[in-house]
Structure formats: C-alpha cells, structure tokens
Write an enzyme that holds these catalytic residues in place. Sequence first.
Site, PDB file in Angstrom:
ATOM      1  CD  GLU A  83      -0.415 -41.135 -35.950  1.00 56.79           C
ATOM      2  OE1 GLU A  83      -0.477 -40.625 -35.131  1.00 56.79           O
ATOM      3  OE2 GLU A  83      -1.638 -41.450 -37.483  1.00 56.79           O
ATOM      4  CG  HIS A 102      -5.471 -43.282 -34.208  1.00 54.55           C
ATOM      5  ND1 HIS A 102      -5.142 -42.087 -33.558  1.00 54.55           N
ATOM      6  CD2 HIS A 102      -5.038 -42.811 -35.761  1.00 54.55           C
ATOM      7  CE1 HIS A 102      -4.566 -41.076 -33.975  1.00 54.55           C
ATOM      8  NE2 HIS A 102      -4.833 -41.270 -34.681  1.00 54.55           N
ATOM      9  CG  HIS A 104      -7.148 -37.871 -37.132  1.00 51.75           C
ATOM     10  ND1 HIS A 104      -6.758 -37.425 -38.269  1.00 51.75           N
ATOM     11  CD2 HIS A 104      -6.251 -38.309 -35.993  1.00 51.75           C
ATOM     12  CE1 HIS A 104      -5.541 -38.495 -38.742  1.00 51.75           C
ATOM     13  NE2 HIS A 104      -5.323 -38.500 -36.649  1.00 51.75           N
ATOM     14  CG  HIS A 173      -2.922 -37.455 -33.132  1.00 58.22           C
ATOM     15  ND1 HIS A 173      -1.692 -37.682 -33.858  1.00 58.22           N
ATOM     16  CD2 HIS A 173      -3.706 -37.424 -34.587  1.00 58.22           C
ATOM     17  CE1 HIS A 173      -2.031 -38.308 -34.236  1.00 58.22           C
ATOM     18  NE2 HIS A 173      -3.157 -38.592 -34.812  1.00 58.22           N
TER      19      HIS A 173
HETATM   20 MN    MN Z   1      -3.192 -39.554 -36.374  1.00 58.85          MN
END
Ligand code: MN
Length: 245
Positions: A83, A102, A104, A173
Amino acid sequence: MNGSTTRRTRQQCIDDVVKGNHILVRRGVLDSYGHISVRSPDDPGRFFLARAMAPATVEAGDIVELDLDGNPVHPESRKLYLERFIHGEIYRARPDVQAVVHSHSPTVIPFGISKVPMRPVCQLCGFIGQGVPLFEIRDAIGDGSDLLIRDGALGKSLAQSLGDKAVCLQRGHGAVTVGGTVAQVVGRSVYLELNARLQMQAITISGGDHDITYLSEAEIETIGAKLGDFERAWEAWCLEEDELA
Ligand code: MN
C-alpha cells in the site's frame, strides 16, 4: 526535537520515521500493519518508508527511499509495502504534506462503517473539525475488492477523498492522517484514536449522539488558525522510547 521551524536533514527524517513507527505501536495506532512515511528534505518527489515489516521492529536500515510512483530510488531486493501508493499519491496531490500515516486505528474504524460522523470532542482534537471525509473503495473500483490500496490509481482516488483535510477514513479498513512534520502526523494519529474513543464513550453514556456538545464551528475555526504541532507530546514520546530502548 522534530524541528518544525528548522529544516531536518535526511538522517534526521529517517530517525524520525523510525521513532514514529515505535511510538504509534506503543500508542495503539499501529499494530503489525500500517505505516508512516516522511517526504525527503532533499527532493519533494521522494519519500522514506520502511520495507514491508511490522512497525515495532523498524530500524534505520529498514527505511527505503521511494519515488512518488512507489518505485525504490536505489536497487532494492527486499519486499515493499503493497500500500505504498497511499503515500506517493498523497505527496503528489498535497505539496504542503511532509508526513503520512496509514493505520488500522481500531476505535476509528466504526466511524467509517456507521452513519455517525466523527466530530471533535476536545481541544487537542480540533484538527478533526476541518472535516473527516470517507474513502469508499466501492465508488472507485466497485464491489469485491480486498479493500487495499494496491496501485497508483487507487492511491489517487484516496488522495482525492482526502482533499485538503488532515484525515480521511477508509471504509472497513482504517484511516490516513497527514501533517507538516512527523511530530504533527504522529500527534494527529494518536489524538484521532483518542477522539474516536472519547466520542464513542460520550455516545454510550448519552444513549446516542444527539445530546453531545461537540466543538462548535467558531471554536474549530479559532483552533484551526493555530493548529497544534504536537511538539511537546513528540518530545515526551521520543524520550519514553529512548528510555525503553
Ligand atoms: Mn491498510
């Protein structure tokens, strides 16, 4: 320590990103997944991101220099984060952004799958008041994806959803958080998770989100004019990591 007023060297940026990984794990924002990057101080078309690995174990030697397409600048045989396009496309779309997370972030996820909008509940979370857009991957490539940002096109869609804001939720996500420094993006990521927890607690004790007093538009505007750099928190968190190392 993160020197928002002084220019960071390449090595300092790499050290910041290593520290950022560890701090975000300790604060419950990252687990064995998710990542943090910083734009290169020498070339705005490049950024530093760890190779594919658990954030808790990242060291300086694990940091890879990538271009905005997500390609390594130097020959690289190690596996890279799938990603990584999240980072490159946000840096491309947002010249003001110097660092990206980024995550979660667990308490944030319910706000991306329910109709309850995330709103700032306290002063330090004022940056949320700028707006928390939602990236719905089905709008980009239809139903049936694995929800991962697997290529530049999806990275661009996510960057579009983020717009000029500090945070964008990713349905089912996680979230992306951006900042002008590593300290700021780490601070925002930690306080985003805290805001989610506090807002959920307020909703629980109120039996719904209608009777909660969130920051007002005027308060958000005043706070927004002097948005927190989180330098004090960053210094304390770095000291804690040094002591535990
Ligand atoms: Mn991810």
